[in-house]
Design a protein around this motif. Structure first.
Motif, PDB file in Angstrom:
ATOM      1  N   ALA A 190       0.486  26.466  69.671  1.00 54.21           N
ATOM      2  CA  ALA A 190       0.110  26.614  68.804  1.00 54.21           C
ATOM      3  C   ALA A 190      -0.143  25.815  67.433  1.00 54.21           C
ATOM      4  O   ALA A 190      -1.401  26.638  67.110  1.00 54.21           O
ATOM      5  CB  ALA A 190       1.459  28.389  68.871  1.00 54.21           C
ATOM      6  N   LEU A 191       1.283  25.046  67.418  1.00 50.20           N
ATOM      7  CA  LEU A 191       0.468  24.256  66.342  1.00 50.20           C
ATOM      8  C   LEU A 191      -0.873  22.900  66.679  1.00 50.20           C
ATOM      9  O   LEU A 191      -1.629  23.154  64.929  1.00 50.20           O
ATOM     10  CB  LEU A 191       1.777  23.108  66.286  1.00 50.20           C
ATOM     11  N   THR A 192      -1.062  23.180  67.921  1.00 47.66           N
ATOM     12  CA  THR A 192      -2.560  21.721  68.394  1.00 47.66           C
ATOM     13  C   THR A 192      -3.578  23.008  68.246  1.00 47.66           C
ATOM     14  O   THR A 192      -4.364  21.927  67.749  1.00 47.66           O
ATOM     15  CB  THR A 192      -2.002  21.875  69.956  1.00 47.66           C
ATOM     16  N   VAL A 193      -3.706  23.964  68.595  1.00 45.62           N
ATOM     17  CA  VAL A 193      -4.482  25.324  68.342  1.00 45.62           C
ATOM     18  C   VAL A 193      -5.105  25.256  67.404  1.00 45.62           C
ATOM     19  O   VAL A 193      -5.775  24.408  65.998  1.00 45.62           O
ATOM     20  CB  VAL A 193      -4.529  26.385  68.521  1.00 45.62           C
ATOM     21  N   ALA A 194      -3.598  25.447  66.240  1.00 48.08           N
ATOM     22  CA  ALA A 194      -4.012  25.427  64.571  1.00 48.08           C
ATOM     23  C   ALA A 194      -4.915  23.626  63.968  1.00 48.08           C
ATOM     24  O   ALA A 194      -5.403  24.223  62.837  1.00 48.08           O
ATOM     25  CB  ALA A 194      -3.264  25.233  63.454  1.00 48.08           C
ATOM     26  N   LEU A 195      -4.284  22.595  64.525  1.00 53.09           N
ATOM     27  CA  LEU A 195      -4.706  21.695  64.206  1.00 53.09           C
ATOM     28  C   LEU A 195      -6.036  20.923  64.762  1.00 53.09           C
ATOM     29  O   LEU A 195      -6.785  21.146  63.137  1.00 53.09           O
ATOM     30  CB  LEU A 195      -3.556  20.214  64.740  1.00 53.09           C
ATOM     31  N   PHE A 196      -6.345  21.661  65.571  1.00 58.31           N
ATOM     32  CA  PHE A 196      -7.543  20.996  65.838  1.00 58.31           C
ATOM     33  C   PHE A 196      -8.325  21.894  65.331  1.00 58.31           C
ATOM     34  O   PHE A 196      -9.742  22.246  65.236  1.00 58.31           O
ATOM     35  CB  PHE A 196      -7.702  21.667  67.368  1.00 58.31           C
ATOM     36  N   GLY A 197      -8.140  23.354  65.450  1.00 63.05           N
ATOM     37  CA  GLY A 197      -9.041  25.016  64.796  1.00 63.05           C
ATOM     38  C   GLY A 197      -9.382  24.631  62.932  1.00 63.05           C
ATOM     39  O   GLY A 197     -10.931  25.010  62.562  1.00 63.05           O
ATOM     40  N   VAL A 198      -8.955  23.446  62.296  1.00 67.35           N
ATOM     41  CA  VAL A 198      -8.964  23.265  60.816  1.00 67.35           C
ATOM     42  C   VAL A 198      -9.847  21.796  60.825  1.00 67.35           C
ATOM     43  O   VAL A 198     -10.365  21.857  59.945  1.00 67.35           O
ATOM     44  CB  VAL A 198      -7.889  23.941  59.786  1.00 67.35           C
ATOM     45  N   LEU A 199      -8.596  21.003  60.976  1.00 64.17           N
ATOM     46  CA  LEU A 199      -9.423  19.590  61.087  1.00 64.17           C
ATOM     47  C   LEU A 199     -10.884  19.207  61.911  1.00 64.17           C
ATOM     48  O   LEU A 199     -11.017  19.833  62.980  1.00 64.17           O
ATOM     49  CB  LEU A 199      -8.265  18.255  61.745  1.00 64.17           C
ATOM     50  N   ARG A 200     -11.291  18.561  61.277  1.00 66.81           N
ATOM     51  CA  ARG A 200     -12.544  17.828  61.745  1.00 66.81           C
ATOM     52  C   ARG A 200     -13.171  16.690  61.685  1.00 66.81           C
ATOM     53  O   ARG A 200     -11.951  15.310  60.709  1.00 66.81           O
ATOM     54  CB  ARG A 200     -14.015  18.093  60.991  1.00 66.81           C
ATOM     55  N   PRO A 201     -13.707  16.104  62.470  1.00 64.49           N
ATOM     56  CA  PRO A 201     -13.907  14.127  62.917  1.00 64.49           C
ATOM     57  C   PRO A 201     -13.580  13.589  61.192  1.00 64.49           C
ATOM     58  O   PRO A 201     -14.511  14.042  59.976  1.00 64.49           O
ATOM     59  CB  PRO A 201     -14.845  13.887  63.089  1.00 64.49           C
ATOM     60  N   GLY A 202     -13.132  12.818  60.740  1.00 59.04           N
ATOM     61  CA  GLY A 202     -12.984  11.635  59.340  1.00 59.04           C
ATOM     62  C   GLY A 202     -11.899  12.657  58.693  1.00 59.04           C
ATOM     63  O   GLY A 202     -11.667  11.690  57.494  1.00 59.04           O
ATOM     64  N   ASP A 203     -11.673  14.004  58.583  1.00 53.01           N
ATOM     65  CA  ASP A 203     -10.736  14.383  58.115  1.00 53.01           C
ATOM     66  C   ASP A 203      -8.644  13.367  58.080  1.00 53.01           C
ATOM     67  O   ASP A 203      -8.726  12.895  59.282  1.00 53.01           O
ATOM     68  CB  ASP A 203     -10.087  15.957  58.714  1.00 53.01           C
ATOM     69  N   THR A 204      -8.123  13.454  57.333  1.00 55.55           N
ATOM     70  CA  THR A 204      -6.411  12.923  57.962  1.00 55.55           C
ATOM     71  C   THR A 204      -6.115  14.035  57.203  1.00 55.55           C
ATOM     72  O   THR A 204      -5.966  14.949  56.546  1.00 55.55           O
ATOM     73  CB  THR A 204      -6.517  11.784  56.467  1.00 55.55           C
ATOM     74  N   MET A 205      -4.559  13.641  58.156  1.00 48.94           N
ATOM     75  CA  MET A 205      -4.309  14.527  58.309  1.00 48.94           C
ATOM     76  C   MET A 205      -2.372  14.207  57.783  1.00 48.94           C
ATOM     77  O   MET A 205      -2.066  13.467  57.933  1.00 48.94           O
ATOM     78  CB  MET A 205      -3.022  15.393  59.576  1.00 48.94           C
ATOM     79  N   LEU A 206      -2.160  14.180  56.454  1.00 53.11           N
ATOM     80  CA  LEU A 206      -1.159  13.620  55.856  1.00 53.11           C
ATOM     81  C   LEU A 206       0.256  14.949  56.007  1.00 53.11           C
ATOM     82  O   LEU A 206       0.601  15.925  55.419  1.00 53.11           O
ATOM     83  CB  LEU A 206      -1.249  13.551  53.665  1.00 53.11           C
ATOM     84  N   CYS A 207       1.205  13.896  56.956  1.00 53.64           N
ATOM     85  CA  CYS A 207       2.712  14.054  57.180  1.00 53.64           C
ATOM     86  C   CYS A 207       3.376  13.949  56.071  1.00 53.64           C
ATOM     87  O   CYS A 207       3.857  12.877  56.338  1.00 53.64           O
ATOM     88  CB  CYS A 207       2.984  14.210  58.995  1.00 53.64           C
ATOM     89  N   ILE A 208       3.672  14.775  55.652  1.00 52.48           N
ATOM     90  CA  ILE A 208       4.933  14.122  54.281  1.00 52.48           C
ATOM     91  C   ILE A 208       6.965  14.867  54.367  1.00 52.48           C
ATOM     92  O   ILE A 208       7.598  14.402  53.587  1.00 52.48           O
ATOM     93  CB  ILE A 208       4.283  14.769  52.779  1.00 52.48           C
ATOM     94  N   THR A 209       7.030  14.724  55.537  1.00 48.09           N
ATOM     95  CA  THR A 209       8.260  14.962  56.721  1.00 48.09           C
ATOM     96  C   THR A 209       8.972  13.609  57.398  1.00 48.09           C
ATOM     97  O   THR A 209       9.755  14.102  58.130  1.00 48.09           O
ATOM     98  CB  THR A 209       8.705  15.897  56.598  1.00 48.09           C
ATOM     99  N   GLY A 210       7.650  12.320  56.777  1.00 51.07           N
ATOM    100  CA  GLY A 210       8.841  11.726  58.163  1.00 51.07           C
ATOM    101  C   GLY A 210       7.805  11.672  58.738  1.00 51.07           C
ATOM    102  O   GLY A 210       6.150  12.080  59.373  1.00 51.07           O
ATOM    103  N   MET A 211       8.429  11.040  60.253  1.00 47.56           N
ATOM    104  CA  MET A 211       7.142  11.686  61.685  1.00 47.56           C
ATOM    105  C   MET A 211       7.854  11.893  62.684  1.00 47.56           C
ATOM    106  O   MET A 211       8.447  12.848  62.601  1.00 47.56           O
ATOM    107  CB  MET A 211       7.758  10.111  62.209  1.00 47.56           C
TER     108      MET A 211
END
Length: 434
Positions: free
Chosen positions: A102-123
């Protein structure tokens, strides 16, 4: 406490010293139980109102096949779930194979090439690292492979989010499209995030970059508090139905919920662009998913009581625990620092032997896909891998902490924890009772 005896019959051989400690523990954690039961009562009202307000009827449980066009019960369930999760919209399907899916579908659903995903809770935890493309194992079709970058800000020494550092990253990198928050601790000992803390984070993000999508991995957190992250500024949340919101009844599935436009985009990734949420038959799962959601607030309350009991008992036995017995909780996970591999293995084997299903199995550490350390997992559950049923798992690495979660009912959960402690005692590993 005399819960292991009925009319003189002893069902489990629990040392009297452990039963006495259990009685002391329950007296100590009474305030926690009262708080948990109050939250469960309020959350149950919220879910009941969602069912009533959306007019759930027997016809909602009808099975569909093939394309699933016009499945009114499926569509209504998603509206009920959205209301229960404080969201505009939701995608709730048995097609999601796990929370990571479910998380993967959401990530690929809204992110596009050139975007950056910033995780602010560490690794992020291990399985998401493969999705991102930063794990040690070869990634195939990861975000990285599609030109989506990953950045993170480390947590502060006390385990809290370094908001100042995160805001600096947002100011300096215009390619950041998503701020990603992992609510639960995963295989770490940092505190899980409350919805109040998520509210503070969202406000800070909006003050710097109002255009950024804020996504929360909500696994293990549903119905623990009185509101969900989308009521506090998050745009998307995702999780698994064999954790909290499935109530121990849903046999599989997951969800994505939040802003209507983003949920719609995610539905195109789950199926195909153009068809989206209009397709997807239910194959007879609707009744179980409705029942699971309806039962979820109560079951989550039972799991939280089980966790509080575990924390209280093992702190009395001299082990470090987080959260503490009477501490406010943000998820159902309880960590116990067992200090060595022998104690860790014995605890997990005890949990397995006290489970209703596969109690005869003996869990051993193994190389579980998606993880970089050997994992031991105890899960004698009616649904394979269900984390809302009582389970315990851990990587065999320092500090040899076990992460326990779930418990469909407190009476069974309490008994299972006593059996785990007894197994450690039988192996001479409980120093407090030597």
């Amino acid at each position: 406490m005399n819960s292991v005896n009925t009319n003189g019959r002893k069902f489990f051989d629990i040392d009297d010293r452990l039963t006495e400690l259990a009685e002391q523990t329950e007296r100590e954690i009474k305030p926690a139980f009262e708080r948990i039961e109050h939250n469960a009562f309020i959350n149950q009202q919220k879910v009941l109102a969602a069912f009533i307000n959306n007019g759930v009827g027997e016809n909602c449980f009808t099975s569909s096949t093939g394309y699933g066009y016009g499945d009114a019960g499926r569509d209504k369930l998603e509206r009920v779930f959205a209301d229960a999760m404080d969201c505009e919209d939701a995608l709730l399907r048995h097609n999601f194979m796990c929370g990571t899916h479910a998380l993967t579908v959401a990530l690929f659903g809204v992110l596009r090439p050139g975007d950056t995903m910033l995780c602010i809770t560490g690794m992020p935890y291990d399985t998401i690292q493969s999705v991102i493309g930063i794990s040690k194992s070869p990634a195939s079709g990861s975000l990285k492979d599609f030109g989506i970058r990953f950045e993170k800000t480390d947590l502060l020494p006390d385990g809290s989010v370094d908001i100042e550092s995160a805001m600096n990253s947002l100011r300096s990198d215009s390619s950041v499209r998503m701020v990603y928050i992992q609510r639960s601790r995963g295989y770490s000992l940092r505190p899980s995030l409350t919805v109040e803390q998520i509210d503070d984070i969202c406000r800070a993000v909006r003050s710097v970059r109002p255009d950024v999508i804020i996504m929360v991995d909500n696994c293990y957190g549903e119905f623990v508090q009185l509101t969900e992250p989308c009521a506090h500024g998050a745009d998307l949340i995702a999780g698994s139905l064999i954790k909290n919101p499935g109530g121990g009844i849903a046999p599989t599935g997951g969800y994505i919920a939040g802003r209507s436009d983003l949920v719609e985009i995610c539905s195109y990734r789950l199926s195909t662009p153009g068809t989206g949420r209009e397709v997807g038959c239910t194959l007879g799962h609707s009744r179980e998913m409705y029942m699971g959601l309806f039962s979820a607030p109560h079951v989550v309350g039972e799991a939280l009581k089980t966790a509080a009991f575990c924390a209280g008992l093992f702190s009395r036995l001299g082990y470090g625990v987080t959260p503490l017995p009477n501490e406010n909780r943000a998820d159902i996970i309880q960590s116990v620092m067992l200090r060595d591999s022998e104690s860790l293995i014995a605890f997990c084997q005890g949990i397995q032997s006290g489970s209703p299903v596969d109690s005869m199995a003996l869990p051993e550490p193994w190389d579980m896909p998606g993880y970089d350390s050997k994992i031991i997992m105890a899960s004698g559950s009616f649904t394979l891998g269900s984390s809302i049923e009582l389970s315990a798992d851990a990587p065999l690495r320092e500090p040899y902490a076990v992460w326990m979660q779930g418990g469909l009912n407190y009476a069974a959960g309490k008994t299972c924890i006593l059996i785990a402690a007894q197994r450690m005692l039988d192996k001479g590993l409980l120093d407090a009772l030597k």
